[in-house]
Scaffold this active site. Structure first.
Site, PDB file in Angstrom:
ATOM      1  N   GLY A 174      -1.116 -15.307 -41.711  1.00 17.80           N
ATOM      2  CA  GLY A 174      -2.105 -16.404 -41.760  1.00 17.80           C
ATOM      3  C   GLY A 174      -3.408 -15.987 -41.540  1.00 17.80           C
ATOM      4  CB  SER A 193      -1.563 -16.287 -37.004  1.00 23.08           C
ATOM      5  OG  SER A 193      -0.935 -15.207 -37.323  1.00 23.08           O
ATOM      6  CG  ASP A 194       3.414 -19.205 -40.574  1.00 26.13           C
ATOM      7  OD1 ASP A 194       4.145 -18.375 -40.437  1.00 26.13           O
ATOM      8  OD2 ASP A 194       3.624 -20.186 -41.326  1.00 26.13           O
ATOM      9  CD1 TRP A 195       3.899 -12.995 -43.442  1.00 26.81           C
ATOM     10  CD2 TRP A 195       5.372 -12.656 -41.944  1.00 26.81           C
ATOM     11  NE1 TRP A 195       4.539 -11.893 -43.708  1.00 26.81           N
ATOM     12  CE2 TRP A 195       5.419 -11.287 -42.810  1.00 26.81           C
ATOM     13  CE3 TRP A 195       6.496 -12.544 -40.991  1.00 26.81           C
ATOM     14  CZ2 TRP A 195       6.273 -10.474 -42.674  1.00 26.81           C
ATOM     15  CZ3 TRP A 195       7.245 -11.302 -40.691  1.00 26.81           C
ATOM     16  CH2 TRP A 195       7.112 -10.140 -41.524  1.00 26.81           C
ATOM     17  CG  HIS A 211      -4.273 -19.329 -39.722  1.00 29.71           C
ATOM     18  ND1 HIS A 211      -3.352 -20.109 -40.460  1.00 29.71           N
ATOM     19  CD2 HIS A 211      -3.281 -18.574 -38.987  1.00 29.71           C
ATOM     20  CE1 HIS A 211      -2.231 -19.955 -40.064  1.00 29.71           C
ATOM     21  NE2 HIS A 211      -2.220 -18.966 -39.208  1.00 29.71           N
TER      22      HIS A 211
END
Ligand code: BGC
Length: 728
Positions: free
Chosen positions: A256, A252-254, A230
């Site tokens: 992240g 982004s991931d959760w 990230h």
């Protein structure tokens, strides 16, 4: 747009989970009206998505919302989990499942899916191995592209058809990159990867998905070479945008972005600045962009251009979906009623589920193969904790799937054998050492004409945050299997006993492999699990699925994968000082690509041109014959080794496969084209090259194929791709 409105667009807000499905969190309404949210994840339903779009139209700029969801292996019609889907070795079926999932989910208001997961995984302890295509970058690449095309329709549909279709989802290859290499198989753990492994093993499926037109991509939780994905400008800019010319959206991931703080990169404002400058466009679930970036920009620490280009990419995606013309165009209850779980979708789910089943053992019982079972059976004992567990059959990402839609293994056998008396005994729980059900299981095994044991893992024992330190059969299930086999044998040596496994990872089950008359791998197959299983167990379908992962004998062998390097001391039974264990064979329980059919196949006539030039494509052919008296499915596989290179090369690598159905006695010649890109690898100077020299090829029904040929390439080293941008 004001700066605050821009940052609102870049904020993706999560739904809450309600009693009967997703719910809109209380704070959402006012935030949408204020233009502080650009997208949602995990909210769907015609009602909620329409209502929220209505609120977005009350915001100053009236920018429509986009709704995302993890539509991974189906929506209401749930298909096999991705690892099971990979076992089909069938890209058309994989694309079809993604297409159906898109058609169904889009009607419920979903625009965007966080799939396909294309992480290569060599460690089955990692619970998320179930979400991907397994260990092989070639198979992974083919299936990654197939899913993108399935979700998005063809590339043209998303890019400018007028009006754009209402049954496509933006696809999101994830997790970019290296997440599958979590140390110790522990989810979210740190990753150590060499650059060469990154480029030769991890990156190819991402590149394939992007070439297929994926509209978005998701960053991964892990670090690469000291920089979390990230915050990696190298990954998200130099590689993704400059090298691969990716013009889509990065999500982004959760949380992240916020997780860059515990990664150790600094405080909220610092990490939000790093993420947006690195190229994370949309922040999922945390809200640091919204809370910190305005001040960072005004202080001159973050360029406004970084925010502007992220907003442009998001608005373009909304535009491509046609949402500026009609924000409600996806959410359509009439369409939803028409497309959800139709008879046609169920038929496809059954067909695909059948194709995912892998037959591991089929020994003789009473002089004939144990499987298929006779349809004239009058009594069958179905034993085990997973025989009637519809939730497990649904797998890990069931979307809008419902347990009541599922045909469990027990229900499937009951439907297929309406005149038989089918007894069902759980025998043992999936995960505890409770043996109180053993007596009933033994009695059922003794009294029936055939026994089907259904063992493995519940669906919550794999997937995210569900890594296991041991990949053996959990709880008392192995003891149950021994007790049942013994009771069955004591009553009649000719009684067929079959074990069916449900699981989201390969399980180390050497005793079952050695002792069970028949052993079947069925993964989690979705709504049609039981029907597909009954089709195979009773011989209406041939088990043509093949393993997309190596199956270890014990957890201690992990990581074990077929395309490994040799080292200077390859394992040799006659030499103590070679790469082995003193307490276990070095070989796997089952190799990658393995699976049996009810038919038998023989390979011959492997034709390889003796010589070629490094820049040429070579056509390789092999003849496969069905040597049995019944029709069957085989996955013809082609493996290649570069015998000597400027860097070490894997023992063999899959470079082609084709699933064929052959009638009794039928033969077919299957052709593969080996292009330079198939023979290329990352050389010392990091360029992707084909080097002149000798190559070995194998064709056959698994990675242990022995039919062998050779060719020699002459000419100059050919550069297939320049060196990647230097790491920074
Ligand atoms: C997972 C992603 C998923 C996201 C949204 C994360 O925890 O890592 O794969 O897409 O949640 O549900």
């Amino acid at each position: 747009m004001t700066l605050e409105e821009k940052l609102g667009q870049l904020t993706m807000f999560p739904g809450a989970s309600g009693q009967t499905g997703p719910a809109v969190p209380p704070a959402a309404d006012s935030a949408v009206r204020a233009g502080a949210i650009g997208s949602f994840l995990s909210i769907w339903s015609v009602r909620d998505t329409r209502r929220l779009q209505g609120l977005a139209l009350q915001s100053r700029l009236k920018i429509p919302l986009v709704f995302a969801y993890d539509v991974i292996h189906g929506w209401r019609t749930v298909f096999p989990v991705p690892l099971g889907m990979a076992a089909t070795f069938d890209s058309a079926g994989t694309a079809q499942a993604a297409r159906i999932a898109a058609v169904e989910a889009a009607a419920a208001g979903v625009h965007w899916t966080f799939a396909p997961m294309v992480d290569i995984a060599r460690d089955p302890r990692w619970g998320r191995i179930v979400e991907g295509a397994g260990e092989d970058p070639y198979l992974g690449s083919v299936l990654a592209a197939a899913q993108v095309v399935g979700f998005q329709g063809d590339r043209g549909q998303l890019a400018g058809a007028a009006p754009p279709p209402t049954d496509v989802l933006l696809a999101t290859p994830k997790h970019f990159a290296g997440y599958g290499f979590a140390e110790g198989g522990r989810d979210y753990n740190t990753v150590e990867l060499t650059e060469r492994t990154l480029w030769d093993v991890v990156m190819p499926p991402f590149e394939a998905a992007i070439r297929a037109g994926a509209a978005t991509i998701m960053a991964s939780f892990n670090e690469i070479g000291g920089t979390p994905a990230h915050a990696s400008r190298w990954l998200l800019q130099d590689v993704l945008r400059d090298r691969w010319r990716f013009g889509g959206l990065v999500v982004s991931d959760w949380t992240g972005v916020a997780e860059l703080i515990p990664h150790g990169l600094g405080d909220s404002a610092t990490v939000a600045g790093r993420a947006i400058r690195a190229g994370v466009d949309v922040e999922m679930s945390s809200t640091l962009y919204r809370s910190t970036l305005a001040a960072e920009i005004r202080a001159g620490r973050v360029p406004i251009a970084a925010v502007d280009s992220a907003v442009v990419r998001l608005l373009r995606a909304k535009h491509a979906l046609g949402l500026f013309d009609d924000p409600y165009r996806y959410s359509d209850s009439t369409r939803e009623r028409r497309v959800l779980l139709t008879a046609e979708h169920r038929r496809a789910a059954r067909e695909i589920a059948r194709r995912a089943i892998v037959l591991l053992e089929n020994r003789a019982t009473g002089g004939a193969p144990t499987l298929p079972l006779r349809k004239a059976l009058r009594t069958v004992a179905v034993i085990g904790p997973l025989a009637d567990d519809p939730k497990s059959a649904l797998g890990n990402w069931w979307g809008a799937g419902k347990p009541e839609d599922v045909v469990s293994p027990l229900a499937g056998l009951r439907r297929a054998l309406p005149n038989a008396r089918i007894t069902h005994v759980r025998g043992a729980p999936a995960d505890t050492t409770d043996t109180t059900g053993f007596a009933a299981a033994r009695a059922a095994a003794r009294d029936a004409e055939a026994v089907v044991l259904v063992l493995g893992e519940r669906q919550d024992m794999s997937a995210e945050a569900s890594s296991r330190a041991s990949i053996e059969l959990p709880g008392a299930q192995l003891a149950l299997a021994r007790a049942v086999l013994q009771a069955a044998r004591a009553s009649s040596p000719a009684k067929p006993v079959v074990t069916v496994l449900l699981n989201g990872r390969p399980l180390a089950v050497p005793w079952l492999a050695d002792s069970m008359p028949a052993l079947v791998e069925s993964w989690f197959l979705g709504v049609e699990h039981g029907n597909a299983l009954a089709d195979v167990l009773l011989g209406d379908a041939d088990p043509g699925g093949r393993l997309p992962v190596t199956v270890p004998r014990a957890t201690g062998q992990v990581p074990i994968y077929y395309n490994h390097k040799l080292t200077g001391r390859p394992a040799n039974a006659n030499n103590h000082y070679t790469s082995k264990y003193i307490d276990l064979p070095w070989t796997p329980l089952y190799p990658f690509g393995f699976g049996r059919s009810y038919a038998t196949f023989a390979y011959s006539d492997l034709r390889v041109p003796a010589t070629g030039r490094t820049a040429d494509s070579l056509v390789v052919s092999v003849t496969v014959a069905n040597t049995s008296s019944r029709a069957g499915d085989e996955v013809v596989q082609l493996y290649v080794r570069d015998d000597a290179g400027s860097v070490t090369r894997p023992v063999r690598e899959l470079k082609g496969f084709q699933r064929v159905t052959l009638g009794a006695g039928e033969r077919r010649t299957v052709r593969f084209t080996l292009k330079p890109e198939h023979l290329a690898f990352t050389a010392l100077d990091m360029r992707r090259v084909v080097e002149p020299g000798a190559f070995t090829v194998w064709a056959g029904g698994s990675s242990a194929a022995t039919l062998e040929g050779r060719f020699r390439l002459s000419g100059d080293t050919v550069v297939v791709a320049p060196a990647p941008p230097p790491y920074r």
